[in-house]
Scaffold this motif. Structure first.
Motif, PDB file in Angstrom:
ATOM      1  N   LYS A 143     -29.487   0.898  11.221  1.00 22.94           N
ATOM      2  CA  LYS A 143     -30.079  -0.425  10.994  1.00 22.94           C
ATOM      3  C   LYS A 143     -29.596  -1.000   9.662  1.00 22.94           C
ATOM      4  O   LYS A 143     -29.209  -2.178   9.581  1.00 22.94           O
ATOM      5  CB  LYS A 143     -31.607  -0.313  10.986  1.00 22.94           C
ATOM      6  N   SER A 177     -26.017  -2.124   9.822  1.00 24.85           N
ATOM      7  CA  SER A 177     -25.925  -3.394  10.549  1.00 24.85           C
ATOM      8  C   SER A 177     -26.342  -4.560   9.656  1.00 24.85           C
ATOM      9  O   SER A 177     -25.665  -5.592   9.607  1.00 24.85           O
ATOM     10  CB  SER A 177     -26.818  -3.331  11.783  1.00 24.85           C
ATOM     11  N   GLU A 178     -27.439  -4.396   8.943  1.00 29.60           N
ATOM     12  CA  GLU A 178     -27.895  -5.448   8.035  1.00 29.60           C
ATOM     13  C   GLU A 178     -26.888  -5.683   6.911  1.00 29.60           C
ATOM     14  O   GLU A 178     -26.633  -6.829   6.527  1.00 29.60           O
ATOM     15  CB  GLU A 178     -29.256  -5.084   7.438  1.00 29.60           C
ATOM     16  N   ASN A 179     -26.311  -4.597   6.400  1.00 28.70           N
ATOM     17  CA  ASN A 179     -25.323  -4.716   5.331  1.00 28.70           C
ATOM     18  C   ASN A 179     -24.094  -5.488   5.821  1.00 28.70           C
ATOM     19  O   ASN A 179     -23.550  -6.342   5.101  1.00 28.70           O
ATOM     20  CB  ASN A 179     -24.916  -3.329   4.837  1.00 28.70           C
ATOM     21  N   SER A 180     -23.654  -5.212   7.036  1.00 28.67           N
ATOM     22  CA  SER A 180     -22.511  -5.919   7.617  1.00 28.67           C
ATOM     23  C   SER A 180     -22.818  -7.407   7.755  1.00 28.67           C
ATOM     24  O   SER A 180     -21.974  -8.258   7.436  1.00 28.67           O
ATOM     25  CB  SER A 180     -22.186  -5.313   8.980  1.00 28.67           C
ATOM     26  N   LEU A 181     -24.007  -7.735   8.205  1.00 31.18           N
ATOM     27  CA  LEU A 181     -24.408  -9.133   8.348  1.00 31.18           C
ATOM     28  C   LEU A 181     -24.432  -9.839   6.991  1.00 31.18           C
ATOM     29  O   LEU A 181     -23.959 -10.971   6.855  1.00 31.18           O
ATOM     30  CB  LEU A 181     -25.777  -9.220   9.021  1.00 31.18           C
ATOM     31  N   LEU A 182     -24.963  -9.150   5.978  1.00 26.25           N
ATOM     32  CA  LEU A 182     -25.011  -9.737   4.634  1.00 26.25           C
ATOM     33  C   LEU A 182     -23.607  -9.958   4.062  1.00 26.25           C
ATOM     34  O   LEU A 182     -23.355 -10.961   3.380  1.00 26.25           O
ATOM     35  CB  LEU A 182     -25.833  -8.858   3.701  1.00 26.25           C
ATOM     36  N   LYS A 183     -22.689  -9.053   4.345  1.00 21.32           N
ATOM     37  CA  LYS A 183     -21.299  -9.222   3.895  1.00 21.32           C
ATOM     38  C   LYS A 183     -20.679 -10.453   4.535  1.00 21.32           C
ATOM     39  O   LYS A 183     -19.987 -11.234   3.875  1.00 21.32           O
ATOM     40  CB  LYS A 183     -20.462  -7.985   4.229  1.00 21.32           C
ATOM     41  N   LYS A 184     -20.914 -10.647   5.825  1.00 16.31           N
ATOM     42  CA  LYS A 184     -20.377 -11.814   6.528  1.00 16.31           C
ATOM     43  C   LYS A 184     -20.982 -13.102   5.965  1.00 16.31           C
ATOM     44  O   LYS A 184     -20.284 -14.093   5.763  1.00 16.31           O
ATOM     45  CB  LYS A 184     -20.648 -11.708   8.023  1.00 16.31           C
ATOM     46  N   ALA A 185     -22.292 -13.077   5.698  1.00 12.58           N
ATOM     47  CA  ALA A 185     -22.951 -14.263   5.143  1.00 12.58           C
ATOM     48  C   ALA A 185     -22.423 -14.558   3.745  1.00 12.58           C
ATOM     49  O   ALA A 185     -22.177 -15.721   3.400  1.00 12.58           O
ATOM     50  CB  ALA A 185     -24.466 -14.057   5.105  1.00 12.58           C
ATOM     51  N   TYR A 230     -19.029 -16.126   4.061  1.00 11.34           N
ATOM     52  CA  TYR A 230     -19.135 -17.497   4.533  1.00 11.34           C
ATOM     53  C   TYR A 230     -19.502 -18.447   3.385  1.00 11.34           C
ATOM     54  O   TYR A 230     -18.892 -19.506   3.217  1.00 11.34           O
ATOM     55  CB  TYR A 230     -20.179 -17.579   5.660  1.00 11.34           C
TER      56      TYR A 230
END
Length: 96
Positions: free
Chosen positions: A76, A79-87, A90
């Protein structure tokens, strides 16, 4: 005066008595009589060894569950870390 004398039995004797009682399929009263011990004593040994076994096995089961829970938490967080990297990428793109 009649004083009772408690006999002391070796750990090996106790384990063998319990093994016989649990694995032979014969009545525990017959086994106790053959061994020259009381039925209640045999039952006490069975309960004691069962409790000791449970105490040894139970922590391993909870340890396994704890490992599974921690692995799920790691997935989990990754997954959250990957999402934060993408954000972050961006929003950083807008800054340039």
């Amino acid at each position: 005066m009649n004083a009772k004398r408690n006999k002391s039995y070796s750990a090996e004797f106790k384990k063998e008595a319990v093994r016989l009682a649990l694995e032979s399929g014969r009545p525990k009263t017959a086994i106790a009589k053959e061994l020259g011990i009381g039925v209640s004593l045999l039952y006490a040994w069975i309960n004691q060894q069962t409790a000791e076994y449970t105490m040894k096995v139970a922590p391993k089961q909870t340890e396994t569950q704890r490992i599974k829970d921690l692995e799920a938490e790691i997935r989990k967080l990754k997954s959250e870390n990957s999402l934060l990297k993408k954000a972050a990428a961006y929003f950083a793109k807008d800054q340039l």
